[in-house]
Scaffold this motif. Sequence first.
Motif, PDB file in Angstrom:
ATOM      1  N   ASN A 134       0.820  -1.353   0.080  1.00 15.00           N
ATOM      2  CA  ASN A 134      -0.032   0.053  -0.173  1.00 15.00           C
ATOM      3  C   ASN A 134       0.925   1.297   0.181  1.00 15.00           C
ATOM      4  OD1 ASN A 134      -1.537   2.279   1.788  1.00 15.00           O
ATOM      5  ND2 ASN A 134      -3.002   0.913   0.624  1.00 15.00           N
ATOM      6  N   ILE A 135       2.062   1.400   0.782  1.00 11.11           N
ATOM      7  CA  ILE A 135       2.916   2.411   0.928  1.00 11.11           C
ATOM      8  C   ILE A 135       3.302   2.707  -0.531  1.00 11.11           C
ATOM      9  CG2 ILE A 135       4.808   3.420   1.938  1.00 11.11           C
ATOM     10  CD1 ILE A 135       3.878   2.407   4.543  1.00 11.11           C
ATOM     11  N   PRO A 136       3.866   1.801  -1.179  1.00 11.84           N
ATOM     12  CA  PRO A 136       4.597   1.913  -2.426  1.00 11.84           C
ATOM     13  C   PRO A 136       3.791   2.331  -3.510  1.00 11.84           C
ATOM     14  CG  PRO A 136       5.470  -0.122  -1.438  1.00 11.84           C
ATOM     15  CD  PRO A 136       4.565   0.424  -0.645  1.00 11.84           C
ATOM     16  N   ALA A 137       2.424   1.799  -3.288  1.00  8.91           N
ATOM     17  CA  ALA A 137       1.466   2.264  -4.414  1.00  8.91           C
ATOM     18  C   ALA A 137       1.067   3.671  -4.334  1.00  8.91           C
ATOM     19  CB  ALA A 137       0.246   1.505  -4.169  1.00  8.91           C
ATOM     20  N   ASN A 138       0.757   4.373  -2.779  1.00  4.15           N
ATOM     21  CA  ASN A 138       0.497   5.535  -2.706  1.00  4.15           C
ATOM     22  C   ASN A 138       1.574   6.613  -2.840  1.00  4.15           C
ATOM     23  OD1 ASN A 138      -2.407   5.406  -2.237  1.00  4.15           O
ATOM     24  ND2 ASN A 138      -1.800   4.156  -0.246  1.00  4.15           N
ATOM     25  N   THR A 139       2.830   6.076  -2.831  1.00  7.69           N
ATOM     26  CA  THR A 139       3.949   6.798  -3.112  1.00  7.69           C
ATOM     27  C   THR A 139       4.520   7.012  -4.491  1.00  7.69           C
ATOM     28  OG1 THR A 139       5.428   5.322  -1.857  1.00  7.69           O
ATOM     29  CG2 THR A 139       4.350   7.117  -0.691  1.00  7.69           C
ATOM     30  N   ALA A 140       4.145   6.205  -5.352  1.00  7.21           N
ATOM     31  CA  ALA A 140       4.886   5.933  -6.343  1.00  7.21           C
ATOM     32  C   ALA A 140       4.464   7.494  -7.339  1.00  7.21           C
ATOM     33  CB  ALA A 140       3.842   4.826  -7.434  1.00  7.21           C
ATOM     34  N   PRO A 141       5.673   7.673  -7.981  1.00  9.70           N
ATOM     35  CA  PRO A 141       6.602   6.615  -8.353  1.00  9.70           C
ATOM     36  C   PRO A 141       7.931   7.174  -7.535  1.00  9.70           C
ATOM     37  CG  PRO A 141       6.680   8.530  -9.997  1.00  9.70           C
ATOM     38  CD  PRO A 141       5.385   8.999  -9.231  1.00  9.70           C
ATOM     39  N   TRP A 142       7.872   8.066  -6.709  1.00 11.95           N
ATOM     40  CA  TRP A 142       8.730   8.399  -5.857  1.00 11.95           C
ATOM     41  C   TRP A 142       9.445   7.491  -4.680  1.00 11.95           C
ATOM     42  CZ3 TRP A 142      10.205  11.939  -9.134  1.00 11.95           C
ATOM     43  CH2 TRP A 142       9.032  12.873  -9.436  1.00 11.95           C
ATOM     44  N   ILE A 143       8.718   6.454  -4.661  1.00 10.75           N
ATOM     45  CA  ILE A 143       9.214   5.195  -3.688  1.00 10.75           C
ATOM     46  C   ILE A 143      10.394   4.629  -4.220  1.00 10.75           C
ATOM     47  CG2 ILE A 143       7.532   3.864  -4.747  1.00 10.75           C
ATOM     48  CD1 ILE A 143       8.759   3.645  -1.268  1.00 10.75           C
ATOM     49  N   LEU A 144      10.459   4.945  -5.671  1.00  4.69           N
ATOM     50  CA  LEU A 144      11.693   4.239  -6.083  1.00  4.69           C
ATOM     51  C   LEU A 144      12.938   4.781  -5.844  1.00  4.69           C
ATOM     52  CD1 LEU A 144      10.369   4.143  -9.813  1.00  4.69           C
ATOM     53  CD2 LEU A 144      10.678   2.084  -8.156  1.00  4.69           C
ATOM     54  N   ALA A 145      12.849   6.300  -5.643  1.00  3.91           N
ATOM     55  CA  ALA A 145      14.206   7.010  -4.903  1.00  3.91           C
ATOM     56  C   ALA A 145      14.243   6.591  -3.565  1.00  3.91           C
ATOM     57  CB  ALA A 145      13.764   8.564  -4.918  1.00  3.91           C
ATOM     58  N   ALA A 146      13.248   6.127  -2.788  1.00  2.00           N
ATOM     59  CA  ALA A 146      13.850   5.723  -1.268  1.00  2.00           C
ATOM     60  C   ALA A 146      14.330   4.164  -1.431  1.00  2.00           C
ATOM     61  CB  ALA A 146      12.491   5.572  -0.627  1.00  2.00           C
ATOM     62  N   VAL A 147      13.885   3.474  -2.552  1.00  2.40           N
ATOM     63  CA  VAL A 147      14.186   2.238  -2.714  1.00  2.40           C
ATOM     64  C   VAL A 147      15.719   2.016  -3.381  1.00  2.40           C
ATOM     65  CG1 VAL A 147      14.012  -0.052  -4.070  1.00  2.40           C
ATOM     66  CG2 VAL A 147      12.123   1.082  -3.048  1.00  2.40           C
ATOM     67  N   ALA A 148      16.059   3.056  -4.130  1.00  2.00           N
ATOM     68  CA  ALA A 148      17.452   3.000  -4.720  1.00  2.00           C
ATOM     69  C   ALA A 148      18.323   3.680  -3.415  1.00  2.00           C
ATOM     70  CB  ALA A 148      17.249   3.901  -5.861  1.00  2.00           C
ATOM     71  N   GLY A 149      17.744   4.655  -2.725  1.00  2.00           N
ATOM     72  CA  GLY A 149      18.827   5.718  -1.950  1.00  2.00           C
ATOM     73  C   GLY A 149      19.127   4.716  -0.848  1.00  2.00           C
ATOM     74  N   TRP A 150      18.375   3.875  -0.350  1.00  2.00           N
ATOM     75  CA  TRP A 150      18.531   3.102   1.041  1.00  2.00           C
ATOM     76  C   TRP A 150      20.050   2.245   0.807  1.00  2.00           C
ATOM     77  CZ3 TRP A 150      19.591  -1.033   3.947  1.00  2.00           C
ATOM     78  CH2 TRP A 150      19.158  -0.970   5.495  1.00  2.00           C
ATOM     79  N   PRO A 151      20.318   1.550   0.044  1.00  2.00           N
ATOM     80  CA  PRO A 151      21.396   0.738  -0.224  1.00  2.00           C
ATOM     81  C   PRO A 151      22.738   1.924  -0.576  1.00  2.00           C
ATOM     82  CG  PRO A 151      19.945   0.191  -2.143  1.00  2.00           C
ATOM     83  CD  PRO A 151      19.104   1.159  -1.010  1.00  2.00           C
ATOM     84  N   VAL A 152      22.277   2.846  -1.306  1.00  2.00           N
ATOM     85  CA  VAL A 152      23.409   3.844  -1.387  1.00  2.00           C
ATOM     86  C   VAL A 152      24.036   4.405  -0.246  1.00  2.00           C
ATOM     87  CG1 VAL A 152      23.814   5.943  -2.753  1.00  2.00           C
ATOM     88  CG2 VAL A 152      22.662   4.312  -3.921  1.00  2.00           C
ATOM     89  N   LEU A 153      23.054   4.995   0.661  1.00  2.00           N
ATOM     90  CA  LEU A 153      23.493   5.424   2.041  1.00  2.00           C
ATOM     91  C   LEU A 153      24.020   4.119   2.839  1.00  2.00           C
ATOM     92  CD1 LEU A 153      20.637   7.635   2.991  1.00  2.00           C
ATOM     93  CD2 LEU A 153      22.495   8.509   2.116  1.00  2.00           C
ATOM     94  N   TRP A 154      23.622   3.236   2.495  1.00  2.00           N
ATOM     95  CA  TRP A 154      24.261   2.105   3.305  1.00  2.00           C
ATOM     96  C   TRP A 154      25.641   1.693   2.994  1.00  2.00           C
ATOM     97  CZ3 TRP A 154      22.911  -0.842   7.423  1.00  2.00           C
ATOM     98  CH2 TRP A 154      23.821  -1.826   7.544  1.00  2.00           C
ATOM     99  N   ARG A 155      25.963   2.189   1.867  1.00  2.00           N
ATOM    100  CA  ARG A 155      27.497   2.012   1.354  1.00  2.00           C
ATOM    101  C   ARG A 155      28.153   3.188   1.515  1.00  2.00           C
ATOM    102  NH1 ARG A 155      24.792  -0.731  -2.839  1.00  2.00           N
ATOM    103  NH2 ARG A 155      25.079   1.299  -4.307  1.00  2.00           N
ATOM    104  N   THR A 156      27.405   4.206   1.794  1.00  2.00           N
ATOM    105  CA  THR A 156      28.069   5.558   2.020  1.00  2.00           C
ATOM    106  C   THR A 156      28.985   5.836   3.437  1.00  2.00           C
ATOM    107  OG1 THR A 156      26.576   6.704   0.490  1.00  2.00           O
ATOM    108  CG2 THR A 156      28.044   7.934   1.565  1.00  2.00           C
ATOM    109  N   ARG A 157      29.969   6.276   3.669  1.00  2.00           N
ATOM    110  CA  ARG A 157      30.741   6.543   4.811  1.00  2.00           C
ATOM    111  C   ARG A 157      29.903   7.551   5.436  1.00  2.00           C
ATOM    112  NH1 ARG A 157      36.905   7.171   4.805  1.00  2.00           N
ATOM    113  NH2 ARG A 157      36.725   5.048   3.816  1.00  2.00           N
TER     114      ARG A 157
END
Length: 363
Positions: free
Chosen positions: A322-345
Amino acid sequence: MSFRFLPESPVNAVRMPVGQTVLLDPALRPEGSCIEVLEGMARVYCPCEETEGMTLAFLQPGDQLRTDRLCSEGVCVEALTPLLFSTAPRSILAHDAGYYALQARWIEQSDQWLAPLWFGEPVFDRCIGAQWLMALSLRLLGGVAWAVDVPALIAAATSLVLTGWLARRLLPGRTVLAPLAVLLLALNPLWLNYAHLATQDMLLLAAELGGIAALVASSPHGRRCWPLLAGLAPGLAFLIKGFMVALPLLAITPYLLLERRWLLRRWPFWLGIALGWLPVGLWLGLSVHRYGLPVVAGLWTKLLFLSQADVYAAGPLYYLWNIPANTAPWILAAVAGWPVLWRTRLDRGARLVLLLYPLLLLL
């Protein structure tokens, strides 16, 4: 009997004064339609002469009436109070805007600022902070209808400012990410919808972000106002949303204990907590004194009802889609950003706020 007929095309808002009646004739819409009450109270009765206007139901804000389920003669809807309803398709985003707007108007008109009212009766099924702000806005702006939306609009603008500030503070050296974060939030359909609704949600968002920003800004040798503001946030948020404030508090607890434990030994933080919960204590104490504990206990019984009943239960996986459906398409930024921040110092504090906090809040 004389009736008012609805337009054949859907209408977002139909206003009716007290005593006016509208006839819902299924013959005019063979495919059926639906009306939804937004504000006010209505009586539904049968227009047939044989039944002599027998009452079938009463409608209040949020109630719907399907015209394809009526008898061949249709039904009449009579406005018992100033009535506002819609014949347009219902929004996929359910909300209680009509409920809060009606309560705020009653507070402003009756000067009864202590209890949430429902047709003159105190109903403690939710906290009153949002209704206070809406009623105050009505008083300051002369009672215009859009005044109840002003607190949410101000809170929405505040949430944008706080989002940009947190991005700059937690991600130093990445100046492009702060305006990007603000832009993504401002273009989110869910945020845009609730930014102009007379509900608690945007107010709670601003209070949560304000509390987190104050925690992040606090430092052992910094200004005392930041620990004070961090302590204020939980009490004020409870006055807006009640027991739901426990969820963001639990989610931010790891950051408080691991990065801001020293706050627990500073008097400005505890002073802020006392000042934040003071209006809550005064409101509950005065309410108990005037209305009695069984009436005010409705806040707790409503929580127990929602926790035990499965009327609104949608299963454990509901929010995962439900949350991805109601926040599309910007949920893609969160999905992509989470692993990027995980690897960032990043320092531990930034990781706790940017990565762990939203994850705990979701779970």
